[in-house]
Design a protein around this motif. Sequence first.
Motif, short mmCIF file in Angstrom:
data_model
loop_
_atom_site.label_atom_id
_atom_site.label_comp_id
_atom_site.label_asym_id
_atom_site.label_seq_id
_atom_site.Cartn_x
_atom_site.Cartn_y
_atom_site.Cartn_z
N LEU A 192 -5.47 2.13 4.42
CA LEU A 192 -4.39 2.78 3.67
C LEU A 192 -4.38 2.37 2.20
O LEU A 192 -3.40 2.65 1.50
N GLY A 193 -5.48 1.76 1.74
CA GLY A 193 -5.48 1.19 0.41
C GLY A 193 -5.88 2.13 -0.71
O GLY A 193 -6.64 1.74 -1.60
N ALA A 194 -5.37 3.35 -0.72
CA ALA A 194 -5.61 4.24 -1.86
C ALA A 194 -4.78 3.76 -3.05
O ALA A 194 -3.60 3.44 -2.91
N CYS A 242 0.88 -1.18 0.00
CA CYS A 242 0.00 0.00 0.00
C CYS A 242 0.91 1.22 0.00
O CYS A 242 1.02 1.91 1.01
N GLN A 243 1.59 1.48 -1.10
CA GLN A 243 2.66 2.47 -1.11
C GLN A 243 2.48 3.49 -2.23
O GLN A 243 3.40 3.80 -2.98
N ALA A 244 1.28 4.07 -2.28
CA ALA A 244 0.97 5.02 -3.35
C ALA A 244 1.87 6.26 -3.30
O ALA A 244 2.29 6.77 -4.34
N PHE A 245 2.17 6.75 -2.09
CA PHE A 245 3.04 7.92 -1.98
C PHE A 245 4.47 7.60 -2.37
O PHE A 245 5.13 8.34 -3.10
N ASP A 248 -0.96 5.29 -10.41
CA ASP A 248 -1.71 4.15 -9.88
C ASP A 248 -0.74 3.15 -9.26
O ASP A 248 0.34 2.90 -9.79
N SER A 249 -1.15 2.59 -8.12
CA SER A 249 -0.29 1.70 -7.37
C SER A 249 -1.10 0.50 -6.88
O SER A 249 -2.26 0.66 -6.51
N PRO A 250 -0.52 -0.70 -6.86
CA PRO A 250 -1.25 -1.88 -6.37
C PRO A 250 -1.60 -1.73 -4.89
O PRO A 250 -0.94 -0.99 -4.15
N VAL A 251 -2.64 -2.43 -4.48
CA VAL A 251 -3.11 -2.36 -3.11
C VAL A 251 -3.25 -3.76 -2.54
O VAL A 251 -3.82 -4.64 -3.18
N GLY A 252 -2.74 -3.96 -1.32
CA GLY A 252 -2.88 -5.25 -0.65
C GLY A 252 -2.30 -5.19 0.74
O GLY A 252 -1.67 -4.20 1.13
N GLY A 253 -2.52 -6.23 1.53
CA GLY A 253 -1.91 -6.32 2.85
C GLY A 253 -2.87 -6.04 3.99
O GLY A 253 -4.05 -5.75 3.80
N VAL A 254 -2.33 -6.12 5.21
CA VAL A 254 -3.16 -6.09 6.41
C VAL A 254 -3.78 -4.73 6.69
O VAL A 254 -4.76 -4.64 7.44
N ALA A 255 -3.24 -3.66 6.13
CA ALA A 255 -3.75 -2.32 6.41
C ALA A 255 -4.51 -1.72 5.23
O ALA A 255 -4.80 -0.53 5.22
N MET A 256 -4.86 -2.54 4.26
CA MET A 256 -5.43 -2.00 3.02
C MET A 256 -6.79 -1.36 3.23
O MET A 256 -7.17 -0.45 2.49
#
Length: 293
Positions: A216-218, A191-194, A205-213
């Motif tokens: 923080l899943g923008a 979740c690392q769009a920034f 555009d950035s992929p989204v996944g993980g425990v905090a999505m």
Amino acid sequence: MLSDVDAAAERIGPYVRHTPAMTVEVEGRSVVLKLEQLQLTGSFKVRGALNALLGASERPGRVVTASGGNHGLAVAAAASLLNVPATVYTPESVPAAKARRIEATGAKLIRHGATYAEAAAAAMEVPDALYVPAYDHPLVVAGQGTCAAEAVADVPSVDTLVVAVGGGGLGAGTVLGSGGRHVVAVEPHGCQAFHDALAAGQPVDSPVGGVAMSALGATRVGEVPFAILRAATSVLVSDEQILAARDRLWEEFRLAVEPAGAVPFAAWLAGLVPGDLPCLILCGANTDWTPEG
């Protein structure tokens, strides 16, 4: 600008909680924990939502937004406080705990699409309603900045502020409200769009996944926040580090936060945060997680 944060603080002051800033010692080092998980609705988001509604050119007759959960709950609660009807679009994957709390405010909840972007696209098509963005709006950013402004007013010796970043609203607000202090923007791997935007020189555009999505899943950092956040330092932490930090906050301090709320502590434990007295913003607690034992 700091003046925008000051104006936001005056607008929202009658409605929000001034959350505590607690100085603790961990592994022989001092650190300040800004307990924003104690905020109304269980996250910082209500600050920006209220500022967007109260700072609008005229009081809206109806409010609509899109959210992975926390922002939707904040807008729903803010609208309820101001007696304005609200509709919240969420991805179909919205956690049950967040969906339940949104509906409990009296707002209408509509599940739409697999991602936040799809939910937002549907919400923005609703006619005759004020759309409140989750993060890409100056009033929302300024409202979120009141969290950092409170922290540095309460503990002026803080030299660094550490914040989890999704779409960038809280991160950008933290830069504005920091009084010029160093800001560390922390994201999970996945979740690392920034972080990706910095690498590209612009929001992408950035992929989204993980425990905090869910928080923080923008899929893309906002244009307004990115212009401000570029002044911050970007660091990444793993899901394993986040969950370990979440559990440690409970074990050592009896602080229950969702994974996104533990992201700053994870970065600090990993040695990724500079400064003699950093302030970690524990940004939310909207989770069904319960401690073992």
